[in-house]
Structures are given as C-alpha cells and as structure tokens.
Design a protein around this motif. Structure first.
Motif, mmCIF file in Angstrom:
data_model
loop_
_atom_site.group_PDB
_atom_site.id
_atom_site.type_symbol
_atom_site.label_atom_id
_atom_site.label_comp_id
_atom_site.label_asym_id
_atom_site.label_seq_id
_atom_site.Cartn_x
_atom_site.Cartn_y
_atom_site.Cartn_z
ATOM 1 N N GLU A 41 0.814 -1.206 0.000
ATOM 2 C CA GLU A 41 0.000 0.000 0.000
ATOM 3 C C GLU A 41 0.854 1.266 0.000
ATOM 4 O O GLU A 41 0.510 2.254 -0.638
ATOM 5 N N GLU A 42 1.989 1.240 0.685
ATOM 6 C CA GLU A 42 2.843 2.416 0.779
ATOM 7 C C GLU A 42 3.820 2.542 -0.399
ATOM 8 O O GLU A 42 4.643 3.446 -0.434
ATOM 9 N N SER A 43 3.716 1.656 -1.377
ATOM 10 C CA SER A 43 4.638 1.657 -2.516
ATOM 11 C C SER A 43 4.530 2.929 -3.355
ATOM 12 O O SER A 43 3.439 3.397 -3.661
ATOM 13 N N LEU A 44 5.678 3.472 -3.717
ATOM 14 C CA LEU A 44 5.734 4.639 -4.601
ATOM 15 C C LEU A 44 6.103 4.242 -6.025
ATOM 16 O O LEU A 44 6.087 5.074 -6.924
ATOM 17 N N GLY A 45 6.444 2.999 -6.221
ATOM 18 C CA GLY A 45 6.803 2.531 -7.554
ATOM 19 C C GLY A 45 7.545 1.207 -7.467
ATOM 20 O O GLY A 45 7.830 0.695 -6.395
ATOM 21 N N VAL A 46 7.862 0.679 -8.627
ATOM 22 C CA VAL A 46 8.569 -0.591 -8.735
ATOM 23 C C VAL A 46 9.729 -0.385 -9.690
ATOM 24 O O VAL A 46 9.568 0.201 -10.761
ATOM 25 N N ALA A 47 10.886 -0.871 -9.308
ATOM 26 C CA ALA A 47 12.071 -0.773 -10.149
ATOM 27 C C ALA A 47 12.378 -2.141 -10.754
ATOM 28 O O ALA A 47 12.017 -3.170 -10.172
ATOM 29 N N PRO A 48 13.025 -2.181 -11.920
ATOM 30 C CA PRO A 48 13.422 -3.476 -12.489
ATOM 31 C C PRO A 48 14.243 -4.266 -11.471
ATOM 32 O O PRO A 48 15.119 -3.724 -10.800
ATOM 33 N N GLY A 49 13.895 -5.521 -11.321
ATOM 34 C CA GLY A 49 14.583 -6.395 -10.378
ATOM 35 C C GLY A 49 13.922 -6.502 -9.020
ATOM 36 O O GLY A 49 14.288 -7.366 -8.227
ATOM 37 N N ASP A 50 12.972 -5.612 -8.713
ATOM 38 C CA ASP A 50 12.235 -5.724 -7.451
ATOM 39 C C ASP A 50 11.423 -7.010 -7.450
ATOM 40 O O ASP A 50 10.872 -7.407 -8.467
ATOM 41 N N ARG A 51 11.317 -7.648 -6.307
ATOM 42 C CA ARG A 51 10.491 -8.850 -6.174
ATOM 43 C C ARG A 51 9.109 -8.448 -5.712
ATOM 44 O O ARG A 51 8.964 -7.589 -4.846
ATOM 45 N N LEU A 52 8.095 -9.077 -6.320
ATOM 46 C CA LEU A 52 6.698 -8.784 -6.006
ATOM 47 C C LEU A 52 5.938 -10.072 -5.749
ATOM 48 O O LEU A 52 6.331 -11.131 -6.236
ATOM 49 N N VAL A 53 4.843 -9.957 -5.051
ATOM 50 C CA VAL A 53 3.915 -11.076 -4.928
ATOM 51 C C VAL A 53 3.060 -11.059 -6.196
ATOM 52 O O VAL A 53 2.463 -10.041 -6.537
ATOM 53 N N VAL A 54 3.041 -12.176 -6.913
ATOM 54 C CA VAL A 54 2.281 -12.282 -8.161
ATOM 55 C C VAL A 54 1.234 -13.370 -7.987
ATOM 56 O O VAL A 54 1.522 -14.462 -7.498
#
Length: 61
Positions: A41-54
């Motif tokens: 919720e507090e995310s400001l963005g995603v950078a290449p290589g970041d790990r995410l829940v998919v």
C-alpha cells in the motif's frame, strides 16, 4: 496491477511486465494479462529487479 508473465533467466523466476494501459478497458486488459501483481500500500513505484507477490490467474480462477 495487471501483468503479463515472461520467462526469466534459465532456472530463475518469471518476469512480470505491467500491462501497458490502465483505465476503463478492464475486461480487455484482463484477457490479455496473466496475473495480478500485488504492491504494498505504501509503494511509490517498482524498479526493475524488485520482487513482487504475483497472483497468476490460473491459480485464482
């Protein structure tokens, strides 16, 4: 966010690419995407290589 899953490096994790368009075309974007990527919720963005829940659609529906 809606994403398309692409193969990653051999033996590695898949790569999630953000669906290019946002907005009212929700149904068409869902048919052309493979999964939801869950962002904190507090995310400001995603950078290449970041790990995410998919959450792959095949496992949800």
């Amino acid at each position: 966010m809606r994403v398309t899953l692409c193969p990653g490096a051999p033996g590695g994790l898949p790569v999630a690419a953000k669906y290019a368009r946002e907005g009212a075309g929700l149904l068409s974007s869902l048919t052309q995407s493979d999964a939801f990527a869950e962002l904190p919720e507090e995310s400001l963005g995603v950078a290449p290589g970041d790990r995410l829940v998919v959450l792959p659609f095949a496992g949800l529906f």
